[in-house]
Motif scaffolding. Structure first.
Motif, PDB file in Angstrom:
ATOM      1  N   ALA A  94     -32.147   0.377  -4.563  1.00  0.00           N
ATOM      2  CA  ALA A  94     -32.769   0.708  -5.462  1.00  0.00           C
ATOM      3  C   ALA A  94     -34.386   0.996  -4.808  1.00  0.00           C
ATOM      4  CB  ALA A  94     -33.122  -0.278  -6.826  1.00  0.00           C
ATOM      5  N   VAL A  95     -34.602   0.088  -3.804  1.00  0.00           N
ATOM      6  CA  VAL A  95     -35.852   0.214  -3.392  1.00  0.00           C
ATOM      7  C   VAL A  95     -35.692   1.549  -2.117  1.00  0.00           C
ATOM      8  CG1 VAL A  95     -37.510  -0.792  -1.731  1.00  0.00           C
ATOM      9  CG2 VAL A  95     -36.475  -2.053  -3.653  1.00  0.00           C
ATOM     10  N   SER A  96     -34.665   1.631  -1.715  1.00  0.00           N
ATOM     11  CA  SER A  96     -34.413   2.640  -0.626  1.00  0.00           C
ATOM     12  C   SER A  96     -34.574   4.025  -1.053  1.00  0.00           C
ATOM     13  CB  SER A  96     -33.177   2.713  -0.044  1.00  0.00           C
ATOM     14  OG  SER A  96     -32.019   2.990  -0.755  1.00  0.00           O
ATOM     15  N   GLY A  97     -34.415   4.221  -2.336  1.00  0.00           N
ATOM     16  CA  GLY A  97     -34.895   5.507  -2.945  1.00  0.00           C
ATOM     17  C   GLY A  97     -33.625   6.226  -3.163  1.00  0.00           C
ATOM     18  N   ALA A  98     -32.323   5.766  -3.052  1.00  0.00           N
ATOM     19  CA  ALA A  98     -30.913   6.213  -3.052  1.00  0.00           C
ATOM     20  C   ALA A  98     -30.724   6.331  -4.577  1.00  0.00           C
ATOM     21  CB  ALA A  98     -30.086   5.328  -2.408  1.00  0.00           C
ATOM     22  N   VAL A  99     -31.582   5.922  -5.431  1.00  0.00           N
ATOM     23  CA  VAL A  99     -31.039   5.990  -6.996  1.00  0.00           C
ATOM     24  C   VAL A  99     -32.129   6.559  -7.878  1.00  0.00           C
ATOM     25  CG1 VAL A  99     -30.680   4.495  -8.863  1.00  0.00           C
ATOM     26  CG2 VAL A  99     -30.008   3.659  -6.523  1.00  0.00           C
ATOM     27  N   ARG A 100     -31.590   7.515  -8.619  1.00  0.00           N
ATOM     28  CA  ARG A 100     -32.307   8.173  -9.496  1.00  0.00           C
ATOM     29  C   ARG A 100     -31.769   8.032 -10.962  1.00  0.00           C
ATOM     30  NH1 ARG A 100     -34.918  13.202  -7.452  1.00  0.00           N
ATOM     31  NH2 ARG A 100     -34.710  13.330  -5.211  1.00  0.00           N
ATOM     32  N   VAL A 101     -33.005   7.973 -11.830  1.00  0.00           N
ATOM     33  CA  VAL A 101     -32.745   7.536 -13.247  1.00  0.00           C
ATOM     34  C   VAL A 101     -33.214   8.846 -13.925  1.00  0.00           C
ATOM     35  CG1 VAL A 101     -33.110   6.202 -15.352  1.00  0.00           C
ATOM     36  CG2 VAL A 101     -32.715   5.030 -13.010  1.00  0.00           C
ATOM     37  N   ASN A 102     -32.333   9.224 -14.655  1.00  0.00           N
ATOM     38  CA  ASN A 102     -32.555  10.792 -15.442  1.00  0.00           C
ATOM     39  C   ASN A 102     -33.539  11.745 -14.400  1.00  0.00           C
ATOM     40  OD1 ASN A 102     -31.438   9.794 -17.747  1.00  0.00           O
ATOM     41  ND2 ASN A 102     -33.388   8.780 -18.365  1.00  0.00           N
ATOM     42  N   ARG A 103     -32.823  11.969 -13.392  1.00  0.00           N
ATOM     43  CA  ARG A 103     -33.369  12.882 -12.198  1.00  0.00           C
ATOM     44  C   ARG A 103     -34.593  12.256 -11.585  1.00  0.00           C
ATOM     45  NH1 ARG A 103     -32.076  19.058 -14.263  1.00  0.00           N
ATOM     46  NH2 ARG A 103     -29.928  18.748 -14.517  1.00  0.00           N
ATOM     47  N   GLU A 104     -35.042  11.353 -11.979  1.00  0.00           N
ATOM     48  CA  GLU A 104     -36.331  10.753 -11.405  1.00  0.00           C
ATOM     49  C   GLU A 104     -36.191   9.539 -10.452  1.00  0.00           C
ATOM     50  OE1 GLU A 104     -40.081   7.843 -12.988  1.00  0.00           O
ATOM     51  OE2 GLU A 104     -39.086   9.384 -14.279  1.00  0.00           O
ATOM     52  N   LYS A 105     -36.632   9.917  -9.137  1.00  0.00           N
ATOM     53  CA  LYS A 105     -36.366   8.758  -7.995  1.00  0.00           C
ATOM     54  C   LYS A 105     -36.991   7.526  -8.357  1.00  0.00           C
ATOM     55  CE  LYS A 105     -36.086  10.191  -3.850  1.00  0.00           C
ATOM     56  NZ  LYS A 105     -36.525  10.757  -2.544  1.00  0.00           N
ATOM     57  N   ILE A 106     -36.650   6.373  -8.314  1.00  0.00           N
ATOM     58  CA  ILE A 106     -36.985   5.195  -8.591  1.00  0.00           C
ATOM     59  C   ILE A 106     -37.343   4.582  -6.945  1.00  0.00           C
ATOM     60  CG2 ILE A 106     -36.114   4.958 -10.467  1.00  0.00           C
ATOM     61  CD1 ILE A 106     -34.100   2.670  -9.405  1.00  0.00           C
ATOM     62  N   SER A 107     -38.212   3.509  -6.951  1.00  0.00           N
ATOM     63  CA  SER A 107     -38.524   2.626  -6.015  1.00  0.00           C
ATOM     64  C   SER A 107     -38.642   1.364  -6.112  1.00  0.00           C
ATOM     65  CB  SER A 107     -39.975   3.165  -5.521  1.00  0.00           C
ATOM     66  OG  SER A 107     -40.953   3.221  -6.531  1.00  0.00           O
ATOM     67  N   HIS A 108     -38.093   0.816  -7.240  1.00  0.00           N
ATOM     68  CA  HIS A 108     -38.391  -0.802  -7.457  1.00  0.00           C
ATOM     69  C   HIS A 108     -36.948  -1.119  -8.247  1.00  0.00           C
ATOM     70  CE1 HIS A 108     -39.936   0.026 -11.340  1.00  0.00           C
ATOM     71  NE2 HIS A 108     -40.715   0.874 -10.808  1.00  0.00           N
ATOM     72  N   ALA A 109     -36.496  -2.296  -7.808  1.00  0.00           N
ATOM     73  CA  ALA A 109     -35.466  -2.888  -8.619  1.00  0.00           C
ATOM     74  C   ALA A 109     -35.570  -3.414  -9.988  1.00  0.00           C
ATOM     75  CB  ALA A 109     -35.135  -3.982  -7.797  1.00  0.00           C
ATOM     76  N   ALA A 110     -36.743  -3.473 -10.499  1.00  0.00           N
ATOM     77  CA  ALA A 110     -37.014  -4.015 -11.875  1.00  0.00           C
ATOM     78  C   ALA A 110     -36.973  -2.772 -12.825  1.00  0.00           C
ATOM     79  CB  ALA A 110     -38.293  -4.592 -11.836  1.00  0.00           C
ATOM     80  N   ARG A 111     -36.779  -1.381 -12.432  1.00  0.00           N
ATOM     81  CA  ARG A 111     -36.763  -0.379 -13.280  1.00  0.00           C
ATOM     82  C   ARG A 111     -35.726  -0.747 -14.164  1.00  0.00           C
ATOM     83  NH1 ARG A 111     -35.720   3.576 -16.288  1.00  0.00           N
ATOM     84  NH2 ARG A 111     -36.582   5.723 -15.811  1.00  0.00           N
ATOM     85  N   LEU A 112     -36.092  -0.503 -15.717  1.00  0.00           N
ATOM     86  CA  LEU A 112     -35.077  -0.853 -16.773  1.00  0.00           C
ATOM     87  C   LEU A 112     -34.309   0.388 -16.904  1.00  0.00           C
ATOM     88  CD1 LEU A 112     -37.381  -2.673 -19.298  1.00  0.00           C
ATOM     89  CD2 LEU A 112     -35.652  -3.658 -17.619  1.00  0.00           C
TER      90      LEU A 112
END
Length: 102
Positions: A28-46
């Motif tokens: 999650a922190v590495s930028g390898a995950v997107r939620v609804n096309r939005e790149k996330i940068s922290h593991a606490a994203r709900l």
């Protein structure tokens, strides 16, 4: 937290996308995950049911729609109930030029 919401690192671990929660946090922190096309940068994203995750893991891209939050890391059949896999299948290579004469 509203009903059905869960931290993305826990969800990735419960859904068996990665082998450990610490790997889920790093992903999650590495930028390898997107939620609804939005790149996330922290593991606490709900994440909540209906969210679409685009995940770059193990040299491939997976697209998963969240169907439910997890309560534990159970067996694979239980984990499969947490998401719908929307990953497009690779199209077969087109056949060469036709050799029919006519």
């Amino acid at each position: 937290m509203a009903a059905g919401e869960q931290r993305i690192d826990k969800w990735l671990f419960f859904a068996r996308v990665v082998k450990s929660r610490s790997l889920a946090q790093k992903l999650a922190v590495s930028g390898a995950v997107r939620v609804n096309r939005e790149k996330i940068s922290h593991a606490a994203r709900l994440v909540r049911p209906g969210d679409v995750l685009t995940i770059s893991v193990h040299d491939r891209i997976r697209v998963l729609k969240v169907l439910d939050s997890g309560e534990r890391r159970g067996p694979a059949p239980e984990a499969a109930l947490l998401f719908e896999d929307l990953t497009p299948t690779r199209a077969l290579a087109p056949a060469g030029p036709s050799t029919e004469e006519g």
